[in-house]
Design a protein around this motif. Structure first.
Motif, mmCIF file in Angstrom:
data_model
loop_
_atom_site.group_PDB
_atom_site.id
_atom_site.type_symbol
_atom_site.label_atom_id
_atom_site.label_comp_id
_atom_site.label_asym_id
_atom_site.label_seq_id
_atom_site.Cartn_x
_atom_site.Cartn_y
_atom_site.Cartn_z
ATOM 1 N N LEU A 216 -7.653 8.730 2.506
ATOM 2 C CA LEU A 216 -6.524 8.873 1.585
ATOM 3 C C LEU A 216 -5.163 8.694 2.239
ATOM 4 O O LEU A 216 -4.146 8.620 1.543
ATOM 5 C CB LEU A 216 -6.581 10.247 0.903
ATOM 6 C CG LEU A 216 -7.781 10.485 -0.014
ATOM 7 C CD1 LEU A 216 -7.752 11.901 -0.567
ATOM 8 C CD2 LEU A 216 -7.828 9.482 -1.154
ATOM 9 N N ARG A 217 -5.129 8.597 3.555
ATOM 10 C CA ARG A 217 -3.834 8.467 4.239
ATOM 11 C C ARG A 217 -3.006 7.296 3.711
ATOM 12 O O ARG A 217 -1.798 7.461 3.440
ATOM 13 C CB ARG A 217 -4.039 8.331 5.749
ATOM 14 C CG ARG A 217 -2.732 8.223 6.535
ATOM 15 C CD ARG A 217 -2.971 8.342 8.026
ATOM 16 N NE ARG A 217 -3.607 7.159 8.571
ATOM 17 C CZ ARG A 217 -2.987 6.237 9.327
ATOM 18 N NH1 ARG A 217 -1.695 6.366 9.608
ATOM 19 N NH2 ARG A 217 -3.639 5.190 9.790
ATOM 20 N N PRO A 218 -3.581 6.095 3.510
ATOM 21 C CA PRO A 218 -2.748 5.009 2.982
ATOM 22 C C PRO A 218 -2.118 5.336 1.629
ATOM 23 O O PRO A 218 -0.949 4.988 1.381
ATOM 24 C CB PRO A 218 -3.741 3.844 2.862
ATOM 25 C CG PRO A 218 -4.804 4.140 3.864
ATOM 26 C CD PRO A 218 -4.948 5.638 3.829
ATOM 27 N N TYR A 219 -2.864 5.999 0.768
ATOM 28 C CA TYR A 219 -2.349 6.304 -0.568
ATOM 29 C C TYR A 219 -1.292 7.403 -0.528
ATOM 30 O O TYR A 219 -0.335 7.387 -1.309
ATOM 31 C CB TYR A 219 -3.506 6.683 -1.500
ATOM 32 C CG TYR A 219 -4.590 5.644 -1.511
ATOM 33 C CD1 TYR A 219 -4.342 4.352 -1.979
ATOM 34 C CD2 TYR A 219 -5.856 5.919 -1.000
ATOM 35 C CE1 TYR A 219 -5.331 3.375 -1.956
ATOM 36 C CE2 TYR A 219 -6.854 4.948 -0.975
ATOM 37 C CZ TYR A 219 -6.576 3.681 -1.455
ATOM 38 O OH TYR A 219 -7.558 2.725 -1.419
ATOM 39 N N LYS A 220 -1.444 8.326 0.411
ATOM 40 C CA LYS A 220 -0.420 9.357 0.568
ATOM 41 C C LYS A 220 0.878 8.741 1.061
ATOM 42 O O LYS A 220 1.967 9.111 0.594
ATOM 43 C CB LYS A 220 -0.912 10.444 1.529
ATOM 44 C CG LYS A 220 -2.014 11.308 0.961
ATOM 45 C CD LYS A 220 -2.487 12.358 1.957
ATOM 46 C CE LYS A 220 -3.583 13.236 1.360
ATOM 47 N NZ LYS A 220 -4.083 14.246 2.326
ATOM 48 N N VAL A 221 0.762 7.805 1.986
ATOM 49 C CA VAL A 221 1.952 7.091 2.453
ATOM 50 C C VAL A 221 2.559 6.284 1.304
ATOM 51 O O VAL A 221 3.780 6.309 1.084
ATOM 52 C CB VAL A 221 1.603 6.171 3.635
ATOM 53 C CG1 VAL A 221 2.786 5.253 3.960
ATOM 54 C CG2 VAL A 221 1.230 6.991 4.858
ATOM 55 N N ALA A 222 1.709 5.578 0.566
ATOM 56 C CA ALA A 222 2.191 4.781 -0.567
ATOM 57 C C ALA A 222 2.938 5.650 -1.575
ATOM 58 O O ALA A 222 4.022 5.284 -2.055
ATOM 59 C CB ALA A 222 1.022 4.081 -1.239
ATOM 60 N N LYS A 223 2.377 6.784 -1.880
ATOM 61 C CA LYS A 223 3.022 7.701 -2.825
ATOM 62 C C LYS A 223 4.374 8.171 -2.288
ATOM 63 O O LYS A 223 5.363 8.251 -3.036
ATOM 64 C CB LYS A 223 2.110 8.895 -3.084
ATOM 65 C CG LYS A 223 2.695 9.921 -4.041
ATOM 66 C CD LYS A 223 1.790 11.136 -4.173
ATOM 67 C CE LYS A 223 2.443 12.216 -5.017
ATOM 68 N NZ LYS A 223 1.657 13.465 -5.047
#
Length: 269
Positions: A216-223
């Motif tokens: 989920l790290r990429p999506y947390k960064v994206a958010k």
């Protein structure tokens, strides 16, 4: 307000060659949307535009030209669900995109997969096998799409953390873990500026709890940099439709998504 799960913008029908499931009909897909109170769904069968000439085009895509995908039309409709016509095109190893500008307006939504690392020799060089090299591919392909002159208001980037990155689970996680934080921030800032949709793919959400931080790290960064998200079951068969909403809910809960995080598809309107 918490993100309301009312969309699935990545669905395959029986005419996608990797589905070829007679039960995966447009009517079955529409019923899935009604049963799960979805307001917008999109058919995104695999597509390579015959107007894009590519000498090494694989047979899988030669067969899936515009005449092939448009056979799904007209799509069934109800007052409760908007059923859109889209496609999942392809990005080759030399960054050729499988749709021409002439075709952009033919589709309500266009999905671009940057992580189809399983098509050796076509989407990725044969000698790219170790996680370090795949990290570079992940970033280079993402940035290449953002460099293109595309109608980003109706473009989605598909399954950025999909298992097709590497079939070996340990190496797959190493790739995701190895993406430098600053590079990840930079590419998602660019995506946010372009207004492209970031896909939360149902299959990608099927991870073990102890893998959540990595996947989920990429999506947390994206958010954190303002990207907007849509859901995609990526379903090729009815059973994948049936479990999709549960996986979507997992993403909402883990990422603490709100309605402000939702990608609003403007399509051809």
């Amino acid at each position: 307000m918490k993100y309301v799960i009312d969309n699935d913008l990545h669905i395959h029908s029986k005419i996608s060659l990797c589905s070829n499931d007679p039960l995966q009909t447009n009517e079955r897909i529409l019923n899935y949307a009604i049963d799960n109170e979805l307001k917008t769904i999109c058919l995104t069968d695999h597509f390579w535009d015959e107007k894009v000439k590519y000498s090494d085009l694989i047979d899988f895509y030669v067969k899936q030209n515009y005449e092939h995908v448009k056979a799904s039309k007209p799509l069934p409709q109800t007052d409760k669900v908007k059923f859109l016509f889209g496609c999942e095109t392809e990005l080759t190893k030399d960054l050729t995109l499988g749709i021409s500008p002439d075709r952009y307006d033919y589709f309500d939504f266009i999905i671009i997969p940057t992580t189809h690392f399983h098509m050796k020799g076509f989407t990725i060089d044969e000698n790219v096998v170790n996680p370090e090299d795949k990290v570079k591919y992940w970033l280079d392909r993402f940035n290449a799409v953002l460099d293109m002159d595309l109608p980003f208001h109706k473009i989605g980037l598909a399954h950025l953390t999909c298992r097709l990155i590497d079939r070996d689970r340990e190496k797959y996680l190493q790739v995701l873990e190895g993406i430098p934080e600053n590079d990840m921030i930079d590419v998602f800032k660019r995506a946010s500026d372009r207004g492209v949709g970031i896909e939360l793919n149902g299959s990608d959400m099927n991870f073990a709890d102890n893998e959540a931080d990595v996947v989920l790290r990429p999506y947390k960064v994206a958010k954190s940099v303002g990207c907007k998200f849509y859901f995609g079951s990526d379903a090729h068969h009815p059973a994948e439709l049936d479990r999709a909403k549960k996986l979507f809910q997992r993403a909402v809960d883990y990422l603490q998504l709100a309605e402000d995080d939702k990608f609003i598809l403007r399509g051809n309107n």
